[in-house]
Motif scaffolding. Structure first.
Motif, PDB file in Angstrom:
ATOM      1  N   CYS A  52       1.019  -1.329   0.339  1.00 48.48           N
ATOM      2  CA  CYS A  52       0.424  -0.081   0.227  1.00 48.48           C
ATOM      3  C   CYS A  52       0.726   1.284   0.106  1.00 48.48           C
ATOM      4  N   SER A  53       2.077   1.462   0.315  1.00 44.66           N
ATOM      5  CA  SER A  53       2.777   2.665   0.551  1.00 44.66           C
ATOM      6  C   SER A  53       3.202   2.646  -0.689  1.00 44.66           C
ATOM      7  N   SER A  54       4.089   1.597  -1.434  1.00 43.63           N
ATOM      8  CA  SER A  54       4.556   1.404  -2.739  1.00 43.63           C
ATOM      9  C   SER A  54       3.522   2.717  -3.326  1.00 43.63           C
ATOM     10  N   LEU A  55       2.315   2.131  -3.343  1.00 40.34           N
ATOM     11  CA  LEU A  55       0.692   2.424  -4.552  1.00 40.34           C
ATOM     12  C   LEU A  55       1.128   4.057  -3.844  1.00 40.34           C
ATOM     13  N   ILE A  56       1.015   4.260  -3.113  1.00 35.01           N
ATOM     14  CA  ILE A  56       0.459   5.888  -2.618  1.00 35.01           C
ATOM     15  C   ILE A  56       2.357   6.319  -3.456  1.00 35.01           C
ATOM     16  N   TRP A  57       3.077   6.097  -2.955  1.00 35.45           N
ATOM     17  CA  TRP A  57       4.386   6.531  -3.159  1.00 35.45           C
ATOM     18  C   TRP A  57       3.990   6.816  -4.367  1.00 35.45           C
ATOM     19  N   GLY A  58       4.215   5.891  -5.353  1.00 35.47           N
ATOM     20  CA  GLY A  58       4.026   6.233  -6.765  1.00 35.47           C
ATOM     21  C   GLY A  58       3.708   7.068  -7.197  1.00 35.47           C
ATOM     22  N   VAL A  59       1.738   7.090  -6.633  1.00 36.47           N
ATOM     23  CA  VAL A  59       0.673   7.790  -6.907  1.00 36.47           C
ATOM     24  C   VAL A  59       1.225   9.316  -6.901  1.00 36.47           C
ATOM     25  N   TYR A  60       1.978   9.762  -5.839  1.00 31.93           N
ATOM     26  CA  TYR A  60       2.733  10.843  -5.036  1.00 31.93           C
ATOM     27  C   TYR A  60       3.238  11.548  -6.235  1.00 31.93           C
ATOM     28  N   MET A  61       4.134  10.479  -6.496  1.00 32.54           N
ATOM     29  CA  MET A  61       5.730  10.470  -7.204  1.00 32.54           C
ATOM     30  C   MET A  61       5.017  10.819  -8.948  1.00 32.54           C
ATOM     31  N   MET A  62       4.504  10.223  -9.095  1.00 35.13           N
ATOM     32  CA  MET A  62       3.913  10.705 -10.352  1.00 35.13           C
ATOM     33  C   MET A  62       3.585  11.987 -10.704  1.00 35.13           C
ATOM     34  N   GLY A  63       2.171  12.247  -9.421  1.00 31.28           N
ATOM     35  CA  GLY A  63       1.556  14.191  -9.398  1.00 31.28           C
ATOM     36  C   GLY A  63       3.082  14.647  -9.365  1.00 31.28           C
ATOM     37  N   LEU A  64       3.545  14.402  -8.371  1.00 31.30           N
ATOM     38  CA  LEU A  64       4.673  15.229  -8.096  1.00 31.30           C
ATOM     39  C   LEU A  64       5.326  16.261  -9.633  1.00 31.30           C
ATOM     40  N   VAL A  65       5.581  14.835 -10.619  1.00 37.57           N
ATOM     41  CA  VAL A  65       6.618  15.217 -12.075  1.00 37.57           C
ATOM     42  C   VAL A  65       5.502  16.171 -12.631  1.00 37.57           C
ATOM     43  N   CYS A  66       4.634  15.411 -12.553  1.00 39.68           N
ATOM     44  CA  CYS A  66       3.746  16.727 -13.431  1.00 39.68           C
ATOM     45  C   CYS A  66       3.361  17.463 -13.373  1.00 39.68           C
ATOM     46  N   VAL A  67       3.529  18.184 -12.067  1.00 38.55           N
ATOM     47  CA  VAL A  67       3.143  19.257 -11.651  1.00 38.55           C
ATOM     48  C   VAL A  67       4.630  20.178 -11.242  1.00 38.55           C
ATOM     49  N   PHE A  68       5.643  19.450 -10.925  1.00 34.96           N
ATOM     50  CA  PHE A  68       6.433  20.135 -11.015  1.00 34.96           C
ATOM     51  C   PHE A  68       6.598  20.820 -13.146  1.00 34.96           C
ATOM     52  N   SER A  69       6.580  19.513 -13.840  1.00 34.54           N
ATOM     53  CA  SER A  69       6.891  19.774 -15.501  1.00 34.54           C
ATOM     54  C   SER A  69       6.458  21.053 -15.520  1.00 34.54           C
ATOM     55  N   HIS A  70       4.801  21.449 -15.053  1.00 30.49           N
ATOM     56  CA  HIS A  70       4.034  21.875 -15.750  1.00 30.49           C
ATOM     57  C   HIS A  70       4.090  23.088 -14.711  1.00 30.49           C
ATOM     58  N   THR A  71       4.866  23.548 -14.050  1.00 28.90           N
ATOM     59  CA  THR A  71       5.060  25.013 -13.551  1.00 28.90           C
ATOM     60  C   THR A  71       6.144  25.369 -13.848  1.00 28.90           C
ATOM     61  N   GLY A  72       7.435  24.397 -14.385  1.00 25.22           N
ATOM     62  CA  GLY A  72       8.904  24.407 -15.215  1.00 25.22           C
ATOM     63  C   GLY A  72       8.313  25.490 -16.331  1.00 25.22           C
ATOM     64  N   CYS A  73       7.423  24.912 -17.185  1.00 22.07           N
ATOM     65  CA  CYS A  73       6.329  24.747 -18.251  1.00 22.07           C
ATOM     66  C   CYS A  73       5.896  26.225 -18.377  1.00 22.07           C
ATOM     67  N   MET A  74       5.236  26.810 -17.233  1.00 18.09           N
ATOM     68  CA  MET A  74       4.488  28.186 -17.228  1.00 18.09           C
ATOM     69  C   MET A  74       5.545  29.251 -16.883  1.00 18.09           C
ATOM     70  N   LEU A  75       7.050  29.124 -16.859  1.00 14.39           N
ATOM     71  CA  LEU A  75       7.019  30.546 -15.965  1.00 14.39           C
ATOM     72  C   LEU A  75       8.166  30.102 -17.345  1.00 14.39           C
ATOM     73  N   ARG A  76       7.888  30.304 -18.862  1.00 15.33           N
ATOM     74  CA  ARG A  76       8.346  30.849 -19.745  1.00 15.33           C
ATOM     75  C   ARG A  76       7.543  30.913 -20.583  1.00 15.33           C
ATOM     76  N   VAL A  77       6.092  31.234 -19.737  1.00 12.73           N
ATOM     77  CA  VAL A  77       5.223  31.857 -20.975  1.00 12.73           C
ATOM     78  C   VAL A  77       4.798  33.208 -20.534  1.00 12.73           C
ATOM     79  N   HIS A  78       4.378  34.326 -21.207  1.00 10.63           N
ATOM     80  CA  HIS A  78       3.905  35.932 -20.787  1.00 10.63           C
ATOM     81  C   HIS A  78       2.594  36.441 -20.763  1.00 10.63           C
ATOM     82  N   PHE A  79       2.124  36.250 -19.969  1.00 12.43           N
ATOM     83  CA  PHE A  79       0.500  36.975 -19.504  1.00 12.43           C
ATOM     84  C   PHE A  79       0.349  37.944 -19.999  1.00 12.43           C
ATOM     85  N   CYS A  80      -0.444  38.574 -21.175  1.00 12.38           N
ATOM     86  CA  CYS A  80      -0.454  40.758 -21.296  1.00 12.38           C
ATOM     87  C   CYS A  80      -1.665  40.514 -21.409  1.00 12.38           C
ATOM     88  N   LYS A  81      -2.610  39.606 -21.777  1.00 18.93           N
ATOM     89  CA  LYS A  81      -4.120  39.926 -22.023  1.00 18.93           C
ATOM     90  C   LYS A  81      -4.946  40.024 -20.386  1.00 18.93           C
TER      91      LYS A  81
END
Length: 194
Positions: free
Chosen positions: A24-53
């Motif tokens: 159970c701990s391995s399953l939970i750890w895997g889900v959290y790691m997958m979520g963290l990789v997605c969140v940090f990837s999206h956050t890193g890519c959002m840093l290069r986006v400019h908002f002017c609207k």
């Protein structure tokens, strides 16, 4: 839950071995790691986006796709990342769940008693319906081409999978309870005869 159902039906005597604290701990750890990789990837890519609207997001909450609509720079990489992670986050669990249910069905079919077979199927049916509703609405939200999707459809879909599905889950899972079924039948009979 699919893993739990799989072990409970296919290997009931080894349930405590397969569904240990470590598993159970391995399953939970895997889900959290997958979520963290997605969140940090999206956050890193959002840093290069400019908002002017406009500084008002046309959505019920600060979701990624409506936020990208406010950008005045290229969002191709961000949208590609949404599509890749959306596909991974939707189809990996769905394929895992479906494969576990294939094994469950293959172990249920040899059961000779109709009561035992129906009990095993009823155990799984509520989970399958909840999964289908949740992942179907999430796929509708995140796997549409940007040329097809509209902001109003996105609003309806996001409300559906963030509010309606969690509200439906207790209802879906309570249909397995005999007392709930009896009460529901009585209520429907009263309504029909009134």
């Amino acid at each position: 839950m699919a893993y739990d159902r799989y072990v409970a039906i296919c290997s009931p005597l080894l349930y405590n071995v397969f569904v240990s604290h470590q598993a159970c701990s391995s399953l939970i750890w895997g889900v959290y790691m997958m979520g963290l990789v997605c969140v940090f990837s999206h956050t890193g890519c959002m840093l290069r986006v400019h908002f002017c609207k406009l500084d008002v997001i046309n959505h019920y909450f600060c979701d990624l796709l409506p936020l990208l609509k406010l950008s005045c720079s290229s969002t191709y990489v961000n949208k590609l990342l949404v599509l890749c992670f959306g596909t991974l986050n939707i189809f990996a669990p769905i394929l895992t769940i479906l494969s576990s249910y294939v094994f469950i069905i293959s172990s249920i079919l040899p059961i000779h008693s109709t009561e035992g077979r129906s009990k095993a199927f009823s155990t799984c049916s509520s989970h399958i319906s909840a999964v289908a509703i949740f992942y179907g609405s999430a796929a509708f939200m995140y796997l549409q081409p940007s040329s097809v999707s509209s902001m109003d459809q996105g609003k309806v879909s996001s409300v559906f999978y963030t509010i309606i599905v969690p509200l439906l889950n207790p209802l879906i899972y309570s249909f397995r309870n005999k007392d709930v079924n009896v009460s529901l039948k009585k209520m429907l009979e009263r309504r029909i005869f009134l």
